[in-house]
Scaffold this active site. Structure first.
Site, short mmCIF file in Angstrom:
data_model
loop_
_atom_site.label_atom_id
_atom_site.label_comp_id
_atom_site.label_asym_id
_atom_site.label_seq_id
_atom_site.Cartn_x
_atom_site.Cartn_y
_atom_site.Cartn_z
N GLY A 26 36.12 36.27 32.26
CA GLY A 26 36.64 35.49 31.48
C GLY A 26 37.39 36.36 30.38
CD GLU A 45 31.89 45.57 28.40
OE1 GLU A 45 30.49 45.73 28.60
OE2 GLU A 45 32.39 44.34 28.70
N GLY A 96 31.24 42.17 35.24
CA GLY A 96 30.82 42.19 36.42
C GLY A 96 31.74 42.53 37.59
CB ALA A 101 29.53 41.48 46.72
CB VAL A 237 29.26 41.37 19.23
CG1 VAL A 237 29.28 40.18 18.22
CG2 VAL A 237 30.62 42.06 19.69
CG HIS A 479 26.23 34.66 41.77
ND1 HIS A 479 26.08 34.36 43.01
CD2 HIS A 479 26.97 35.89 41.54
CE1 HIS A 479 26.75 35.37 43.85
NE2 HIS A 479 27.32 36.01 42.80
N GLY A 512 31.23 32.90 32.36
CA GLY A 512 30.18 31.87 33.31
C GLY A 512 29.46 30.95 32.42
#
Length: 552
Positions: A26, A45, A96, A101, A237, A479, A512
């Site tokens: 995202g 990050e 991620g 994978a 953050v 996930h 997500g």
């Protein structure tokens, strides 16, 4: 970092137009699309930046593989635990994509018609062009182009389960090219980085040292930086606070610091939360409780999903010399045990045996804890030598096949904060829909079928394996989704259909955490497509005062 006080909007002065928190699927889409529209974009990050040669050679190099910054480990693999699930997530510039994978399935109809969001749009049709863009940007190969023993075993297991017609090779984001051969950027007319053809080493999830994996550093983030976005790694953050005149103050500190935290604050007109489901939920919960973002919906934490997932597998007592189980990319094939249950093979490369420590003797998941422990002990005592050999970590990645099992079942958890040992931590309870499963019978069946095929084709004893967390009623998921989901109102979710946080104009959730339902497949492509759609509604910088379409 840019000089402060250079971006003016109305009566206020901001250091940045947009701060993006997180650099996963995202956040990377947001960074590229917004810088292309003329915004000044700063990406924070928490993890470190990796060049190809910086990744761990095997998972035993824990300082480069595992994320535990307080202990000096700045790797790509995060592990979180809640009462109802253990979570595997990513860390580093690229999020991620560094340890996933490479598997980029598009979900089926059940995902798009989930009642949480189905009335807001024809999501299948509306996301279709954005899925196409995501596939192009991520370099998706629609069908893994190789076949070997694992692919044959998976096809045979599907046949044995009576679902052979559902078997297929997976769509993957890998540059195959000529193995080991360096070539100029094959995806973006030379604007992206050079690439090296995949060598099928199997270590996609430890970090691709070859340069074949299409991580976000090979596409979205590489292009975003080239076009002016700034990425600051190793910055965590700690606060996002609304400013009285509009905009936000974003405070960061050095990741993992014990003493010299180097705390800094920048002011941004708008903020995109894209820290992954765990990170985004942490911030939303904490900022709501502290009063920094007081109008966050009370629905935060609801509809947290695990993709109704389990990680089981099959292992042989010794390396089957006739089978190269560790050769290939991480995931290559899949089949459906039933209409709601999707099974994929997963592998690590030779030498990467650390995650095998999570495997255990398989026990009946629907039994009480006492019975599960009794079964585990009983099965060990009946064949201790065999169980020791099955459980050995020696050449574990070359002896077995992990079975990643996902479902479209409507189950969820509700997350909240609680105080433990003087600290606020996230906790979970069962939420809307069916109970979040502590085990999946379909996963056990699939693992047993795969084990039977490994034994048949490899000529050595093999058995199905579960996981230690599952023994104690805690499933594993790679996930973790939801908790700040798309909704028709703040009573039913945290963001609107454009990913804007209800009650806080200028704040967006684009990762997500906004996904409202279990997709039943690897969610990375869907998160990317949703982010592409969300960014498509933003005007160019300076138009309509730089705001996306009006909130309704």
């Amino acid at each position: 970092m840019r000089d402060a006080g250079t971006t003016a909007r109305g009566d206020s002065v901001f250091d940045e137009d947009v701060v993006v928190i997180g650099s996963g699927f995202g956040g990377s889409v947001s960074a590229l699309r917004l810088v292309d529209k003329g915004y000044r974009v700063l990406v924070y990050e928490a993890g470190r930046r990796f060049e190809d040669e910086d990744f761990a050679k095997t998972s035993w190099d824990v300082r480069r593989y595992l994320w535990a910054p307080a202990l000096g480990c700045y790797g790509i693999q995060r592990i979180h635990r809640l009462p109802h699930v253990m979570i595997l997530a990513g860390a580093g510039v690229g999020g991620g994509s560094l340890n996933y994978a490479n598997t980029l399935y598009q979900p089926g109809g059940a995902f798009f018609t989930d009642p949480q969001w189905s009335a807001l749009a024809d999501w299948d049709a509306e996301l279709s062009p954005h899925y196409a863009t995501a596939k192009r940007m991520l370099g998706v190969v629609d069908r893994y182009p190789h076949s070997g023993p694992v692919e044959r075993i998976m096809a045979g297991a599907a046949e044995d389960l009576g679902v052979g017609d559902t078997f297929r090779h997976a769509p993957v984001g890998v540059w195959f090219g000529k193995p080991g051969e360096r070539t100029a950027d094959p995806f973006f007319d030379g604007e992206g980085p050079d690439r090296t053809g995949c060598t099928l080493c199997g270590n996609c999830m430890v970090g691709c040292r070859v340069g074949a994996k299409n991580t976000l550093m090979k596409n979205y983030l590489a292009l975003a930086e080239r076009r002016g976005a700034v990425i600051e790694p190793l910055r965590t953050v700690t606060e996002v606070r609304e400013l009285p005149g509009g905009g936000f103050a974003v405070t960061t500190e050095r990741s993992g610091a014990w003493l010299r935290r180097e705390r800094r604050t920048v002011r941004a007109r708008q903020v995109v939360l894209a820290a992954g489901t765990w990170g985004t939920q942490q911030l939303l919960h904490r900022m709501k409780q502290s009063g920094a973002l007081p109008r966050i919906s009370d629905a935060v934490g609801r509809l947290t999903r695990t993709n109704s997932e389990a990680l089981d597998g099959a292992i042989a007592t010794e390396v089957p010399t006739s089978l190269e189980l560790a050769k290939g990319v991480a995931i290559t094939t899949s089949f459906h045990v039933d209409e709601r249950t999707h099974v994929e093979n997963v592998r690590y490369g030779p030498g990467s045996n650390l995650m095998g420590a999570l495997a255990s003797i398989m026990v009946p998941g629907d039994a009480s804890l006492g019975r599960r422990l009794g079964t585990l002990v009983g099965r060990f005592l009946r064949a201790p030598i065999r169980q020791v050999r099955l459980g050995s970590l020696r050449r574990w990645s070359e002896r077995g096949i992990i079975a990643l099992v996902m479902q479209t079942v409507d189950n969820s958890l509700t997350l909240s904060l609680r105080r433990r040992f003087g600290r606020l931590v996230m906790t979970s309870r069962q939420g809307h829909g069916e109970p979040n499963p502590s085990h999946l019978p379909q996963a056990h069946r699939a693992a047993a079928a795969i084990a039977a095929r490994v034994q048949k084709e490899g000529g050595v004893p093999a058995g199905a394996r579960g996981s230690w967390p599952e023994v104690f009623g805690i499933p594993l998921t790679a996930h973790f989704l939801g908790g700040a989901v798309i909704s028709a109102s703040p009573e039913t979710g945290v963001v609107d259909r454009y990913h804007r946080v209800w009650g806080h104009p200028g704040l967006h959730v684009v990762d997500g955490a906004a996904v409202p339902a279990n997709p039943g497949v690897n969610p990375s492509l869907t998160i990317t497509a949703l982010a592409e759609r969300a960014m498509s509604f933003w005007p160019r910088s300076g138009d309509v005062d730089g705001r996306p379409v009006q909130q309704t």
